[in-house]
Scaffold this active site. Structure first.
Site, PDB file in Angstrom:
ATOM      1  N   GLU A 181       5.623  18.162 -31.477  1.00  0.00           N
ATOM      2  CA  GLU A 181       6.414  17.192 -30.732  1.00  0.00           C
ATOM      3  C   GLU A 181       7.592  17.836 -30.001  1.00  0.00           C
ATOM      4  O   GLU A 181       7.923  17.450 -28.874  1.00  0.00           O
ATOM      5  CB  GLU A 181       6.896  16.077 -31.655  1.00  0.00           C
ATOM      6  CG  GLU A 181       5.787  15.123 -32.089  1.00  0.00           C
ATOM      7  CD  GLU A 181       4.896  15.676 -33.190  1.00  0.00           C
ATOM      8  OE1 GLU A 181       5.250  16.730 -33.763  1.00  0.00           O
ATOM      9  OE2 GLU A 181       3.845  15.077 -33.482  1.00  0.00           O
TER      10      GLU A 181
ATOM     11  N   HIS B  61       4.222   5.378 -39.873  1.00  0.00           N
ATOM     12  CA  HIS B  61       3.510   4.820 -38.723  1.00  0.00           C
ATOM     13  C   HIS B  61       4.056   3.453 -38.310  1.00  0.00           C
ATOM     14  O   HIS B  61       3.418   2.748 -37.538  1.00  0.00           O
ATOM     15  CB  HIS B  61       2.012   4.689 -39.033  1.00  0.00           C
ATOM     16  CG  HIS B  61       1.293   5.995 -39.158  1.00  0.00           C
ATOM     17  ND1 HIS B  61       1.509   6.861 -40.197  1.00  0.00           N
ATOM     18  CD2 HIS B  61       0.377   6.605 -38.360  1.00  0.00           C
ATOM     19  CE1 HIS B  61       0.728   7.940 -40.049  1.00  0.00           C
ATOM     20  NE2 HIS B  61       0.042   7.800 -38.942  1.00  0.00           N
TER      21      HIS B  61
HETATM   22  C1  LIG Z   1       4.297  15.302 -36.977  1.00  0.00           C
HETATM   23  C2  LIG Z   1       3.041  14.549 -36.795  1.00  0.00           C
HETATM   24  N1  LIG Z   1       2.558  14.377 -35.555  1.00  0.00           N
HETATM   25  C3  LIG Z   1       1.423  13.663 -35.344  1.00  0.00           C
HETATM   26  C4  LIG Z   1       0.744  13.105 -36.390  1.00  0.00           C
HETATM   27  C5  LIG Z   1      -0.518  12.250 -36.145  1.00  0.00           C
HETATM   28  N2  LIG Z   1      -1.710  12.918 -36.702  1.00  0.00           N
HETATM   29  C6  LIG Z   1      -2.150  12.625 -37.939  1.00  0.00           C
HETATM   30  S1  LIG Z   1      -3.408  13.643 -38.396  1.00  0.00           S
HETATM   31  C7  LIG Z   1      -3.407  14.437 -36.908  1.00  0.00           C
HETATM   32  C8  LIG Z   1      -4.362  15.577 -36.689  1.00  0.00           C
HETATM   33  C9  LIG Z   1      -4.169  16.651 -37.728  1.00  0.00           C
HETATM   34  O1  LIG Z   1      -5.108  17.681 -37.566  1.00  0.00           O
HETATM   35  P1  LIG Z   1      -5.213  18.859 -38.624  1.00  0.00           P
HETATM   36  O2  LIG Z   1      -3.880  19.394 -38.944  1.00  0.00           O
HETATM   37  O3  LIG Z   1      -6.222  19.815 -38.088  1.00  0.00           O
HETATM   38  O4  LIG Z   1      -5.754  18.187 -39.960  1.00  0.00           O
HETATM   39  P2  LIG Z   1      -7.120  17.401 -40.187  1.00  0.00           P
HETATM   40  O5  LIG Z   1      -6.857  15.968 -39.859  1.00  0.00           O
HETATM   41  O6  LIG Z   1      -8.147  18.019 -39.323  1.00  0.00           O
HETATM   42  O7  LIG Z   1      -7.429  17.555 -41.639  1.00  0.00           O
HETATM   43  C10 LIG Z   1      -2.425  13.907 -36.078  1.00  0.00           C
HETATM   44  C11 LIG Z   1      -2.156  14.353 -34.705  1.00  0.00           C
HETATM   45  C12 LIG Z   1       1.288  13.299 -37.667  1.00  0.00           C
HETATM   46  N3  LIG Z   1       0.709  12.796 -38.755  1.00  0.00           N
HETATM   47  N4  LIG Z   1       2.419  14.032 -37.839  1.00  0.00           N
END
Ligand SMILES: Cc1ncc(C[n+]2csc(CCOP(=O)(O)OP(=O)(O)O)c2C)c(N)n1
Ligand SMILES: Cc1ncc(C[n+]2csc(CCOP(=O)(O)OP(=O)(O)O)c2C)c(N)n1
Ligand SMILES: [Mg+2]
Ligand SMILES: [Mg+2]
Lengths: 351, 324, 351, 324
Positions: B60, B129
C-alpha cells in the site's frame, strides 16, 4: 567484493577495463571545480548555522565525490529524487545557494521548483522519496521518453519498509530508476552493521536489480559506473542500484555530537581518504592543476562563499498568511476564516 | 437516467475519466483482470490496457508512493485500497507526503491523486475489513475527504474528485455497493463541496454520510410516525465540512444528532458537535448528540448489527435530544 | 535453481544426498494421515461455508504438504506465527476444529490461546505477523532458550514493506526465525511476476539469510529441508528462509471466482501434482498403505468431519457486552457507560 | 525532592523501570551509545547492556512490530520514536496490531508496550519534527494515550505506563525537555487516569496538556490582572479523558477553552468540546472554544510562534468566551 576504483587513495590512476572512462583534463577539472564549490558552500553553510543564521545544517562534507560523480553522469533531462544531504548534487545541478538555504533557515519547507531543475525537493522522512522516484519512472515508461530517474538515499534509510518496497516494485515494473545509496557508514549514531547483515548491493541483486559497489570517495569511479549504469537503464535494462562507500566527515547535523559514538581514529582514517584531496593529487601529478586554474577555482569559490553569506541573510521571509492558500488549490472556508483571524490578530499587535 | 448499482456507477465514472483524460490511470491490487474485489474496476483493464489500469504489487505504501511519483510526472492516478483496514501501511505516504506536498512547495506542486477506499461495515466481513477511518484523514490538513452514499454521487463525486487538483480520499460505503439508484448524465446542481438535504424537516437535524444515510432516513420515517419531523443531511464532504448548510439547518431545528459508523471518541461527530455548538450556541435546545460505533475495535461479524448504529440507537438519540 | 525434491511427481523417491531424511513407513504414514485430515477438514469447512454456517473460508487445499511437512519439522516448543491460510499446520499442531472455525463463523476474531499452542492467532493484515515473529525471536535470544520461531507468509505478502523490514531486521539481529513462504503462485488474482522480478529465496539471500527453494508439494522434501534448516537456526546459524513452491487449488476465498483470472489448464496441471496423491503413490508403491491403515485414516477423517460439522453449528456466540471488557485491562468509564447503554437497549427489546 | 529537567526525569524513570523489572527493554533508533537525540536514554545502554537498551535498525514498523513480538514473549518494551512525524510508518502496527490484540484475543493477550513520542513544536525544527498527532491515537480504541507536561509527571507517568499491561502512547513535549521541576521519590496521590487542576479558578476552565500548559498558566496570570480567575487543568491522560474532573470544573465555571498545538479540525479539542457540551449543557454560558494550531501543515520554523497558540490567542478565546 571490492568496490570499483579508478583512482587509488594516493590519487594514482588504476587501470580498470570493466569501467572504461575517458579521463581527460577537462573532465577532471570540471569535477574538481564542482567538488571544491560544494565543499566551500558546505563550509559556509556550517558557519552560517554556527552564527545563528540557519536553524540547522546537515553537512555533505566528505560525500562530494559520490554526489558529484553521479549527478554529472546523468543527462540534464534525467530526474533526481534526493534525500536531504545532497547539497553537492543540487549545487552541481544549478540550484542556487539561496534556494538551498531557505529551508534550513526555517523560512520555507523547500526552496526550488522541482520541475525546473528536474530535481525534487528534499525528503526528510527517510526513504519516502523512493516510491516517488519509482512512480515518476513509471510515468516516464508510459511516456516512452528516454529519461531515467535517479534516487538518492542513505545506508540507514535502506532499512525502512518503503525503501524495500521501492526496490522490489521498480524491479517488478522494470522502471528506469537508478537507486544511488551513499553508504556513509552511519545513520546518526547507528553504524551500518546494526542496519543490515549483508551489504546493500547484494540485497539489490536479491530483488533482481543490477547492482554495483563503488568507492564513493573516488569521483572517477563513481562517474564511470554511474555513466555506464545510467545508459544501461536508458537502454531498457531495468532498474539498478549503485552503493557508494563513503564517509560523513561531519556530524549527522549541527545538532549532533559525533564524538559520542565514533572514534577519532576512524575519523582520521577517513579524513586521509578525502575525495577532493585524492582528485587534487591526480591533477597535480598529471600537471592539470596549473596556477591559473587553481586561482580561477579559488576565486569562484570565494564568490560562491560571499554570495552564500549574502543571500542567506537576505532570504525572503514571506508570511504565514500565504501558507493558508498553499494547502489546497482552493482555500476552504475554514482556512479563510483562520487566515482572517490570524491577520486580525497580527494587525492588532501592530496597533 | 439509467439506474445503476453504486459499484457500477463508480465503474462508469472511472471509465468516463479514463476516456476523457489520457493522464488518468487506475491502480491497485487486483484492479485488472479481476476488476477489483468489489468489481468496481470491472472491464477497465480490458478496454484501457494494463498501462492505464495497473495491477500493482501488494504494497500500500508503494501504491500511494508511486501514485505521488506519477502525479509529479503529470499523471492523475486513482488508487484503490482494497479494504479500509489496509490503508494504514500507506499512512506515512498519505499524511506526510500526499497531504503536505503542496504546502511544502508553497503551492508549486499539486498532487491530483484520488485514493478510493471501500469503507465501513455491514457486509459480514472478517476483521480489518469494516473500518471507518475518516477521522484520521479529516484531521490531516491538505486532504479532501469525501464519502458518497448513492450511485449518483458515486459517479459524479468521483469524476469531480479526479478532476480536482488536490488529493482526495474517496470513501465508498461497501454496504451500498449493490444498491441501485439513478445516475443522470449531468452532474446536477450540487457542487462537490456541499452537503445535501436529503429529507427536509423541522424538529431536529440528523447529520450523516455513507452507509448510515439509509438508517437515518428510516429513522426519520419512524420518527414521523410519532410526529417528529426530522431533517436528514448527507454530508458528502467530510473535510472540509459544509458548515453553511449544517448550521443553517440546526439554526432552524435547534437540535442535532450526528450518526456515523466510526467510534465516537475523537471521531468526526466530535468535530461536528463542537463546530455546530460554536456556530449555533443560542439556537441549540439540546447538545449535539452523537451516535456511532462503540469505542471498541470493530467486532466480529456476528455482532456488527449491534455495534453499528441502527434504527433504535438513532431514535434513542433523537428522543434524548427532543426531551432534553 | 531447481526446487529440492525427494519425491517426484509420480511419487517415486529421488536420491538427494544434500538433504538426508530417514524415510520410514511411520514418518510417511504420519504425514499422510495429517494431510488427509487437513484435506478433509478443509472440505468440510468449505461445505459449511456454502451452507451458510461460515461467513468466509480460505481453503488450504493443495498446500497440505508445504504446511504439514514444515510444521512437523519443528519442535513442540518452537513458536509459529501463521498468516491466515495455515489450517493444515494449525490442525497438525493440535488446534481443534472449533477453535479454527470460530473466527470464520464470525463469532470471534480468533479462536485459540496462542501461548497454549505456541501458535499465534491468524494475522489478516498481510505481513504484519513477520515483525512479531522477529521480536518474539529476539525475546528467545535474550532468554537463551533453544527455541526457534517459524513465520508463515505468502508470495503476495512478500511485497509489503513490513515483510522486508522483518527479513532485514532478523538478519541484522541474527534472530532465530525461520521464514516459510508458501509461494502458491497467486495473491488473489495477482500472479507472482507482478509482485517480484527475482524469486523470493534469492531476495532473502540478498538480505543475508540462508535460503532454500523446495518443492512445496513434496512433503518429504519440505520436511527434510525444514528439519535441517530449523536445526541450523537452533544451533545459532541465524535466520533463514524457505520458499515452498506450491499451488492454491481453490479460490482465494469463498468470495473469489478464480475463473476470472486463471486458466483451466493451469489448474489441471497443478491438480495433477496434488501433494496427497503423490505421497499416496509412494505409500502404495512401498506397500505401506495396507487396507487396515487406509480404513483407520478414513474413519479418523470421517470422525473429524463429523466433529467439524457438529462443533461449527454449536460454536458459542458470546455477546457484544463482553468485548467492552476485552479492549483494555481495565474498562474505562466511557466503555462502562457504553456497555450499560448497550445492555439497556438490548433489554428494552426483550421487554 | 531533586530538581530535574523533563529529559532527565524521564531518563531516571526509565532507569528505575529497567532496574525494577528485568522484562523491561528500551528500544529505538540511537537510544544506545548516543542516548537518543534528546538524551532521554543517556547512559542506559552503558549500565544495562545492549540487550536491554537496543539500538534498532531504522524502521519504525519494525520497532513497534518487534516490540509486539517481545511483549508476546513476556517482555515489556519501551519504544522510542525519534520524532512525532516518524511514527506514521508504524501506524498499521499500532492501530491494527498493538491496539487491537487484546480485543482480538478476547482479552487473553495483553501487550504491555509503551511508545514514547517526543511531540510538538516550539523548538525551531524542520518539517515533520513538530507534529501533534495525538488525535489519531486517541481515536483508536485499545490504546491509552497520555502526555506529560512536567518532570514529575514525566517520571511517574512513565513508570506507571510501563507497569500498565495495556499499550500506552506516551507523549513528551519537546519544548519542555530542558525545563526543570521537582521529582519526588513517591508517585504522589494522583493516579495516572486523572487530570490535574494546576491552577484553581472560578471564571473559566482552560483545558490543555503538554507543551501548552505553560502558555495557559501565563494566560491565567494575564487574565487575573484583568480580574478573570481562570482554572487551568492539565489533562495528562488524553484517552481515556478524565471527564469527571473536566465536567466538575466546567459546571462550576460555565465556560471552557481547550488549548492544544494540533490543528483544531477533528482534533482532541473537538472531542472535549462535544463531550463537555453534552455533560454540562445547562451550565455552559458560552460554547466550548478551541485554540489550536491552524488547519495547515506545520509551518517552517520561522512561523511556528505565530502558528502555535500563544498568550494572545488564548486570551482572545478567553475574552470571546467571557463576552459570549
Ligand atoms: C495489508 C493488506 N493488504 C491487502 C490485503 C487484502 N488481501 C487479503 S489476501 C490477499 C492476497 C495475499 O496473497 P498471498 O500473500 O500470496 O497469500 P495467499 O492468499 O496466496 O495465501 C490480499 C491482497 C490484506 N489482507 N492486507
Ligand atoms: C522515517 C524517519 N525516521 C527517523 C528519522 C530521523 N533521522 C533523520 S536522519 C536519520 C539517519 C539517516 O541515516 P542515513 O539514511 O544513513 O542517511 P545519512 O544521514 O547518513 O545521510 C534519522 C534516524 C527520519 N528522518 N525519518
Ligand atoms: Mg548514512
Ligand atoms: Mg499466494
Amino acid at each position: 567484493m571490492e568496490p570499483v576504483q579508478l583512482l587509488d587513495t594516493d590519487g594514482r590512476l588504476r587501470h580498470n577495463p570493466d569501467w572504461p572512462l575517458e579521463i581527460t583534463p577537462e573532465l577532471c577539472r570540471d569535477l574538481y571545480r564542482r567538488m571544491k564549490r560544494a565543499r566551500r558552500f558546505d563550509d559556509e553553510a556550517l558557519a552560517l548555522q554556527r552564527q545563528g543564521e540557519l536553524g540547522l545544517w546537515l553537512q555533505s562534507l566528505g560525500q562530494e565525490a559520490a554526489q558529484i560523480g553521479s549527478v554529472t553522469a546523468l543527462r540534464p533531462d534525467d530526474h533526481v529524487f534526493p534525500s536531504y544531504r545532497e547539497h553537492a548534487a543540487a549545487l552541481s545541478r544549478g540550484i542556487t545557494p539561496a534556494e538551498l538555504l531557505v529551508q534550513w533557515r526555517g523560512n520555507r519547507h523547500s526552496g526550488w521548483d522541482p520541475a525546473h531543475y528536474r530535481f525534487h525537493i528534499y525528503t526528510l522522512v527517510l526513504a519516502a522519496q523512493l516510491p516517488h522516484a519509482v512512480g515518476y519512472a513509471m510515468g516516464v515508461q508510459r511516456d516512452g521518453s528516454g529519461e531515467i530517474v535517479a534516487a538518492y538515499f542513505g545506508d540507514g534509510a535502506s532499512s525502512e519498509g518503503e525503501a524495500n518496497e521501492a526496490l522490489n516494485w521498480a524491479a517488478a515494473a522494470g522502471a528506469p530508476v537508478l537507486f544511488f545509496c551513499q553508504n556513509n557508514h552511519w545513520a546518526i549514531s547507528t553504524p551500518t552493521q546494526i542496519q543490515m547483515r549483508a551489504p546493500l548491493h547484494q540485497r539489490a541483486r536479491g530483488f533482481g536489480l543490477d547492482a554495483h559497489l563503488v568507492d564513493g570517495n573516488d569521483v572517477l569511479a563513481v562517474h564511470a559506473v554511474t555513466t555506464a549504469v545510467a545508459e544501461q537503464i536508458r537502454a531498457g535494462g531495468g532498474p539498478a542500484l549503485i552503493e557508494a562507500v563513503t564517509y560523513r566527515l561531519g556530524g549527522h547535523s549541527t545538532s549532533d555530537d559525533p564524538g559520542r559514538y565514533r572514534s577519532a581514529s576512524e575519523l582520521d582514517s577517513w579524513t586521509a581518504r578525502d575525495p577532493i584531496a585524492r582528485l587534487e593529487a591526480l591533477l597535480t601529478r598529471e600537471g592539470w592543476l596549473d596556477a591559473q586554474f587553481r586561482a580561477e577555482v579559488e576565486s569562484e569559490c570565494d564568490g560562491l562563499a560571499e554570495e552564500t553569506r549574502k543571500v542567506c541573510r537576505e532570504l525572503p521571509l514571506g508570511d504565514l498568511g500565504e501558507l493558508f492558500g498553499a494547502v489546497l488549490t482552493e482555500e476552504t472556508p475554514l482556512l479563510a476564516t483562520e487566515r482572517r483571524g490570524y491577520r486580525d490578530l497580527v494587525s492588532s499587535y501592530v496597533d | 437516467m439509467p439506474v445503476l448499482t453504486l459499484s457500477k456507477a463508480i465503474n462508469t465514472g472511472l471509465r468516463k475519466a479514463l476516456e476523457d483524460d489520457p493522464r488518468v490511470v487506475v491502480m491497485g491490487q487486483d484492479v485488472g483482470g479481476l476488476g477489483g474485489v468489489f468489481r468496481v474496476t470491472d472491464g477497465l483493464q480490458k478496454d484501457f490496457g494494463a498501462d492505464r489500469v495497473i495491477d500493482t504489487p501488494l504494497a500500500e505504501a508503494g501504491i500511494v508512493g508511486t501514485a505521488i511519483g506519477l502525479a509529479l510526472r503529470g499523471y492523475r492516478p486513482v488508487c484503490e485500497i482494497q479494504f479500509d483496514g489496509f490503508v494504514y501501511p500507506a499512512f506515512s505516504q498519505i499524511v506526510s507526503q500526499l497531504a503536505k506536498m503542496r504546502a511544502r512547495t508553497g503551492g508549486i506542486v499539486s498532487l491530483p491523486v484520488v485514493i478510493r477506499i471501500p469503507v465501513g461495515g455491514g457486509i459480514g466481513a472478517v476483521e480489518h475489513h469494516s473500518e471507518s477511518n475518516e477521522a484520521y484523514f479529516a484531521h490531516t490538513a491538505g486532504l479532501r475527504v469525501v464519502c458518497c452514499s448513492n450511485p449518483r454521487d458515486g459517479h459524479w463525486m468521483l469524476r469531480q474528485a479526479i478532476q480536482n487538483d488536490d488529493p482526495v480520499i474517496f470513501y465508498e460505503p461497501k454496504c451500498r455497493y449493490w444498491s441501485n439508484g439513478e445516475v443522470s448524465d449531468q452532474p446536477g446542481v450540487l457542487p462537490p463541496e456541499r452537503a445535501e438535504v436529503v429529507r427536509p424537516g423541522s424538529s431536529l437535524t440528523v447529520l450523516s454520510y455513507g452507509g448510515m444515510i439509509q438508517t437515518c432516513l428510516r429513522a426519520a420515517d419512524a420518527a414521523a410516525a410519532e410526529g417528529h419531523d426530522l431533517e436528514v443531511i448527507d454530508l458528502r464532504t467530510l473535510s472540509p465540512l459544509d458548515l453553511e448548510t449544517i448550521a443553517g439547518s440546526v439554526e432552524r431545528t435547534g437540535r442535532c444528532v450526528v450518526v456515523h459508523e466510526a467510534p465516537t471518541f475523537a471521531g468526526l461527530g466530535a468535530e461536528i458537535g463542537s463546530a455546530v455548538t460554536e456556530l449555533c450556541f443560542y439556537h441549540l435546545e439540546a447538545p449535539v448528540l452523537r451516535v456511532g460505533g462503540f469505542n471498541i475495535p470493530y467486532p466480529p461479524a456476528k455482532f456488527e448489527d449491534q455495534y453499528l448504529p441502527d434504527l433504535d440507537r438513532v431514535l434513542d438519540a433523537v428522543d434524548r435530544s427532543l426531551s432534553w
